[in-house]
Design a protein around this motif. Structure first.
Motif, short mmCIF file in Angstrom:
data_model
loop_
_atom_site.label_atom_id
_atom_site.label_comp_id
_atom_site.label_asym_id
_atom_site.label_seq_id
_atom_site.Cartn_x
_atom_site.Cartn_y
_atom_site.Cartn_z
N GLN A 212 45.95 86.30 61.12
CA GLN A 212 45.95 85.02 61.82
C GLN A 212 46.22 83.81 60.93
N ILE A 213 45.87 83.88 59.66
CA ILE A 213 46.11 82.75 58.76
C ILE A 213 47.43 82.99 58.04
N LEU A 214 48.40 82.14 58.32
CA LEU A 214 49.75 82.33 57.81
C LEU A 214 49.82 82.00 56.32
N GLY A 218 48.43 77.66 57.75
CA GLY A 218 48.28 77.32 59.16
C GLY A 218 47.77 78.50 59.97
N HIS A 219 47.26 78.18 61.16
CA HIS A 219 46.80 79.24 62.04
C HIS A 219 47.94 79.70 62.93
N ILE A 220 47.90 80.96 63.31
CA ILE A 220 48.99 81.55 64.07
C ILE A 220 49.20 80.86 65.42
N MET A 260 42.64 74.89 53.36
CA MET A 260 42.16 73.57 52.98
C MET A 260 43.27 72.53 52.83
N PRO A 261 44.39 72.84 52.15
CA PRO A 261 45.46 71.83 52.05
C PRO A 261 46.05 71.44 53.40
N MET A 262 45.99 72.34 54.39
CA MET A 262 46.52 72.02 55.70
C MET A 262 45.73 70.91 56.39
N HIS A 306 55.98 78.46 57.43
CA HIS A 306 55.50 79.58 58.23
C HIS A 306 54.85 79.11 59.53
N THR A 307 54.11 78.00 59.47
CA THR A 307 53.51 77.44 60.66
C THR A 307 54.52 76.63 61.46
N GLY A 308 55.51 76.06 60.78
CA GLY A 308 56.58 75.35 61.45
C GLY A 308 56.33 73.86 61.62
N PHE A 309 56.04 73.17 60.51
CA PHE A 309 55.86 71.72 60.55
C PHE A 309 56.45 71.10 59.28
#
Length: 572
Positions: A212-214, A218-220, A260-262, A306-309
């Protein structure tokens, strides 16, 4: 033990079945209580003692009756009540009276077997929260108690844990599933005679964290709020491993280090998170607590592939852009059709936002909030770039409304150019139905004083638009604190921020409208605001060029001089 026997034991959780006689072994004492990082308010202890339970914007007065016997005013209120997180307020007061009140309320819950049969009470995420709360607040409830209540408390906790284990076969994917794994890991660390299950629980949690943690943290689900929900439990879990002198699983440590950095990535200058994919009002108290555990204290990263931002920072200006496809269908119940939408802030002032999701009463607003029109991006023919399950029967079957279709190919490319940073993006969410690809180009100046953009709708190479209509609307939703006034030539909007800074939006080739909008993610509920809207027909005018410019002059001078400015060319 066969499946039938296990199911019978699970269903007997409301009866006098001692955990000492069933797997996973005897739990005759608590070894340790995990730390609760959630903010506690001692003044709320007096309200609870007076029989006033205030959750999710609703107030219920007991008037001498059991709070668990009363009809809940909303599902959000019931979730908060049955999660028992409110025990922390009683612990914060730390008086003999509040300790006795806590014991009486827990005893009230334990004494009525019907409580456990309430559908919300058996929900996996609510059950996980209740187990963690009963573990972490055990010192409050058990501090002055006798042996008899201590044993009743442990038996009740054992029944909750057993029920939690058997809900694992029907847990909604995403955050609820991880919360159950976290709760079960806590139980093996906090209760006696569970040592042989620590490795198994840790392995299941590790596998779920890795899924779940990419890699970028980020979260999936692509919901920024999921990071706060999970870290507020994962950080104390790491401490609990250390307190038991057991090495935490590497996957747990790695997940925390990536997540944490997210937290900084999604933050605007005012400390609030960008509103993507189900994010509502930022719990600023929880976020501040989490950031205190961030050892890096560095600038946010620019790209989360990976999360897309993507994030563009220049001077005091920040742009946060959604450049990813929707999450997998099973985890998309809160996903929004906001591909290529962005949020803009200057210093501590947010300027352009998405509408977001309310903290409470979500069902009323959910269809609107998830649509593309609730985001600061382009909407083709009043249609969202993602489609969701609409049939009521299917929603009940699937426990929500997942994404059924949406962008598959989402591209983003950033480069540093002479005058700033250029981001080129596109998505194909309108390709299958309308034969159109949305392309958005953004450039932020080196000093952050200007953002230039262009939105284009075009068929793929060699193709053409489908259908007779090719109308589209470009929207920029404004934060409620921004005062907007349309310029006299209808080609722009003047924006005055709370600190009296002035920005001007311009689209010199198109008519600009200022329309009503709603900001859903306010701490005090939905608020009226405005949106900048430009409407066009893709067959006649496939591109719209626009800009946001910060002015150093007064609003009057800005309006007078705007015609003297020439729109720069984007390096396309």
């Amino acid at each position: 033990m066969n499946r039938f026997a296990r199911n019978m034991l699970a269903r007997a959780s409301g009866g006098p079945v001692a955990l000492s006689r069933v797997w996973p072994g005897r739990t005759d004492r608590l070894i340790i209580a995990p730390h609760d990082l959630r903010t506690a308010d001692a003044t709320r202890a007096a309200e609870i003692y007076a029989g006033r339970f205030v959750f999710a914007g609703k107030i219920v007065n007991c008037h001498g009756r059991s709070i668990f016997d009363l009809e809940p005013p909303s599902e959000d209120w019931e979730v908060a009540l049955l999660g028992f997180g409110w025990l922390r307020h009683l612990r914060a007061a730390d008086t003999a009276l509040t300790r006795a009140n806590a014991r009486a309320l827990v005893e009230d819950w334990i004494a009525n077997p019907g409580n456990k049969r309430r559908p919300v009470a058996r929900r996996a995420d609510v059950l996980a929260r209740r187990v963690i709360s009963l573990l972490s607040q055990a010192p409050l409830v058990l501090g002055d108690t006798d042996n008899k209540f201590y044993r009743r408390y442990l038996r009740a906790l054992a029944r909750e844990i057993r029920l939690l284990r058997y809900t694992m076969v029907d847990i909604p994917d995403g955050v609820p599933k991880l919360q159950v794994m976290i709760a079960l890991c806590y139980t093996t660390l906090c209760l006696a005679n569970q040592a042989r299950h620590i490795r198994s629980a840790s392995k299941k949690l590790s596998d779920e964290l890795q899924r779940q943690i990419l890699p970028d943290g980020g979260h999936i689900s692509r919901n920024p709020g999921a990071l706060i929900e999970l870290l507020i439990d994962l950080l104390p879990l790491r401490q609990t491993f250390a307190a038991r002198n057991i090495a935490p699983p590497p996957a747990l440590l790695n997940a925390i280090d990536r997540m944490m950095p997210m937290l900084r990535f999604f933050r605007h200058g005012d400390g609030n998170f960008a509103l993507f994919n189900g994010m509502s009002a930022t719990p600023s108290d929880l976020l501040a607590t989490l950031l205190a555990y961030d050892d890096t204290h560095g600038a946010p990263m620019a790209n989360m592939p990976h999360t897309g931002f993507q994030r563009l920072d220049a001077g005091q200006t920040t742009l946060i852009i959604d450049t990813g496809p929707p999450p997998p269908a099973g985890i998309s119940h809160d996903a929004h059709a906001g591909c290529l939408s962005f949020e803009l802030s200057s210093g501590i002032s947010r300027i352009v936002t998405n509408c977001g999701m309310p903290t409470t009463g979500r069902d009323n607003w959910r269809p609107f909030a998830r649509g593309t029109a609730a985001h600061s991006t382009l909407t083709y023919h009043d249609t969202s770039s993602c489609q969701f399950v609409e049939m009521s029967a299917m929603k009940r079957l699937l426990h929500g409304s997942p994404v059924t279709s949406g962008p598959v190919e989402v591209e983003s490319y950033r480069e540093v150019v002479q005058n700033g940073t250029l981001l080129t993006t596109s998505h194909d969410g309108y390709l299958a139905k309308f034969g159109a690809i949305h392309r958005r180009v953004l450039m932020i100046a080196n000093d952050g004083a200007r953002i230039d953009g262009e939105d284009t709708l075009s068929p793929p190479q060699g193709g053409r638009f489908k259908g007779a209509d090719a109308d589209f609307a470009l929207r920029f939703h404004l934060h409620p604190a921004v005062k907007a006034s349309r310029l006299s030539d209808a080609r722009g909007v003047m924006l005055v921020l709370p600190n009296r800074d002035v920005w001007t939006f311009e689209a010199l080739d198109d008519k600009v409208d200022l329309e009503d909008s709603v900001f859903l993610a306010g701490n005090d509920g939905p608020r009226r605001t405005a949106q900048i809207v430009i409407r066009q027909d893709a067959r006649q005018a496939p591109s719209i060029r626009w800009s946001f410019v910060r002015s150093t002059a007064s609003p009057t001078v800005t309006n007078a001089r705007r015609n003297a400015r020439r729109e720069p060319e984007l390096p396309l």
